[in-house]
Design a protein around this motif. Structure first.
Motif, short mmCIF file in Angstrom:
data_model
loop_
_atom_site.label_atom_id
_atom_site.label_comp_id
_atom_site.label_asym_id
_atom_site.label_seq_id
_atom_site.Cartn_x
_atom_site.Cartn_y
_atom_site.Cartn_z
N TYR A 28 0.82 -1.21 0.00
CA TYR A 28 0.00 0.00 0.00
C TYR A 28 0.86 1.26 0.00
CZ TYR A 28 -2.89 3.83 1.53
OH TYR A 28 -3.49 5.06 1.61
N GLN A 29 1.87 1.32 0.87
CA GLN A 29 2.73 2.51 0.92
C GLN A 29 3.40 2.75 -0.42
OE1 GLN A 29 5.31 1.60 4.21
NE2 GLN A 29 3.67 1.81 5.71
N PHE A 30 3.86 1.68 -1.06
CA PHE A 30 4.54 1.81 -2.35
C PHE A 30 3.56 2.30 -3.42
CE2 PHE A 30 6.43 0.33 -6.33
CZ PHE A 30 7.74 0.74 -6.18
N THR A 68 1.90 -14.59 -10.30
CA THR A 68 3.09 -14.36 -9.49
C THR A 68 3.18 -12.86 -9.23
OG1 THR A 68 4.21 -16.23 -10.54
CG2 THR A 68 5.59 -14.66 -9.36
N TYR A 69 3.17 -12.48 -7.97
CA TYR A 69 3.20 -11.07 -7.57
C TYR A 69 4.52 -10.83 -6.85
CZ TYR A 69 1.02 -6.63 -6.22
OH TYR A 69 0.70 -5.30 -6.09
N LEU A 70 5.43 -10.12 -7.53
CA LEU A 70 6.81 -10.02 -7.07
C LEU A 70 7.20 -8.61 -6.65
CD1 LEU A 70 8.42 -12.12 -9.94
CD2 LEU A 70 7.86 -12.90 -7.64
N GLY A 71 8.12 -8.56 -5.71
CA GLY A 71 8.76 -7.31 -5.32
C GLY A 71 10.25 -7.41 -5.59
N LEU A 80 10.36 -2.02 -7.10
CA LEU A 80 9.58 -2.42 -8.26
C LEU A 80 8.58 -3.49 -7.85
CD1 LEU A 80 9.14 -2.45 -11.42
CD2 LEU A 80 10.95 -4.19 -11.51
N ILE A 81 7.32 -3.32 -8.28
CA ILE A 81 6.32 -4.37 -8.14
C ILE A 81 6.00 -4.89 -9.53
CG2 ILE A 81 3.93 -4.90 -7.53
CD1 ILE A 81 4.10 -2.92 -5.25
N VAL A 82 5.99 -6.22 -9.65
CA VAL A 82 5.73 -6.88 -10.92
C VAL A 82 4.64 -7.93 -10.70
CG1 VAL A 82 6.72 -8.24 -12.79
CG2 VAL A 82 8.13 -6.55 -11.60
N ASP A 83 3.56 -7.80 -11.46
CA ASP A 83 2.43 -8.73 -11.38
C ASP A 83 2.37 -9.49 -12.70
OD1 ASP A 83 0.02 -10.03 -11.00
OD2 ASP A 83 -1.19 -8.22 -10.89
N TRP A 99 3.68 -3.28 -13.76
CA TRP A 99 5.12 -2.99 -13.72
C TRP A 99 5.18 -1.62 -13.10
CZ3 TRP A 99 9.75 -5.34 -14.90
CH2 TRP A 99 10.86 -4.51 -15.04
N LEU A 100 5.41 -1.54 -11.80
CA LEU A 100 5.35 -0.28 -11.08
C LEU A 100 6.71 0.00 -10.43
CD1 LEU A 100 3.29 1.97 -10.45
CD2 LEU A 100 2.74 0.73 -8.34
N PRO A 101 7.56 0.76 -11.13
CA PRO A 101 8.89 1.06 -10.60
C PRO A 101 8.89 2.28 -9.68
CG PRO A 101 8.73 1.89 -12.83
CD PRO A 101 7.41 1.22 -12.51
N ASP A 102 9.79 2.26 -8.73
CA ASP A 102 10.00 3.43 -7.87
C ASP A 102 10.53 4.57 -8.73
OD1 ASP A 102 10.23 4.27 -4.88
OD2 ASP A 102 12.09 4.95 -5.82
#
Length: 178
Positions: A28-30, A68-71, A80-83, A99-102
């Motif tokens: 959530y914070q990310f 697969t839900y990866l950090g 980075l969050i990758v779904d 694909w949600l990069p910082d």
């Protein structure tokens, strides 16, 4: 084959692990740090419930075991969050749902991470990756083109009562090198 384990073997200066509901606060914070992304398809900042729902959400005609839900972490910080949905919508195809990069990651580093993911997926016998980009997103099309993806079609997706126009991109993997 566990994708996180294989992807870790291809990375330097980063580690990958599956994100679970034990990571709800972190997820959530990310996600809350990315209001521009969520503004493409909703009229409010991401809520905690919406963020953690990503851990379990699968598209129609997919099953939970395909997801697969990866950090990706650098120096113990989530960057980075990758779904991924494997074998969706067809066998040997991978759908990249998120694909949600910082914001701190450079375009070059995002590209390195993506290319290492491609190598990981190829090792898992995937032949193609697809994803969608919201029409209002000004930065993603150039990034994905630089990574070797091509536009396939434009369509409309519906989330709840809202609809958004997206472009579907695909990356057909070169099977010659592994």
């Amino acid at each position: 084959m566990e994708l996180a384990t294989v992807w870790n073997q291809r990375l330097t200066d980063a580690t990958v692990r599956e994100l679970t509901h034990a990571d709800d606060d972190l997820i959530y914070q990310f996600q809350a740090q990315h209001p521009d992304y969520f503004g493409h398809f909703q009229d409010h900042p991401v809520t905690r419930q919406e963020a953690i729902q990503d851990v379990d959400d699968v598209p129609v005609n997919a099953t939970r075991d395909q997801k697969t839900y990866l950090g990706v972490f650098e120096q113990d910080q989530l960057v980075l969050i990758v779904d991924l949905i494997v074998d969706y919508p067809l066998p040997s195809l991978v759908w990249l749902g998120l694909w949600l990069p910082d914001k701190s990651l450079s375009a070059q580093r995002r590209g390195e991470l993506y290319q290492s993911l491609v190598q990981t997926l190829r090792a898992a016998d995937a032949v193609q990756l697809q994803l969608s980009v919201f029409m209002g997103d000004r930065q993603a099309p150039a990034f994905w083109a630089e990574q070797g993806l091509t536009k396939v079609q434009t369509t409309t997706v519906v989330r709840g009562e809202r609809a958004a126009n997206v472009t579907i991109y695909q990356h057909k993997f070169d099977q010659a090198a592994n």
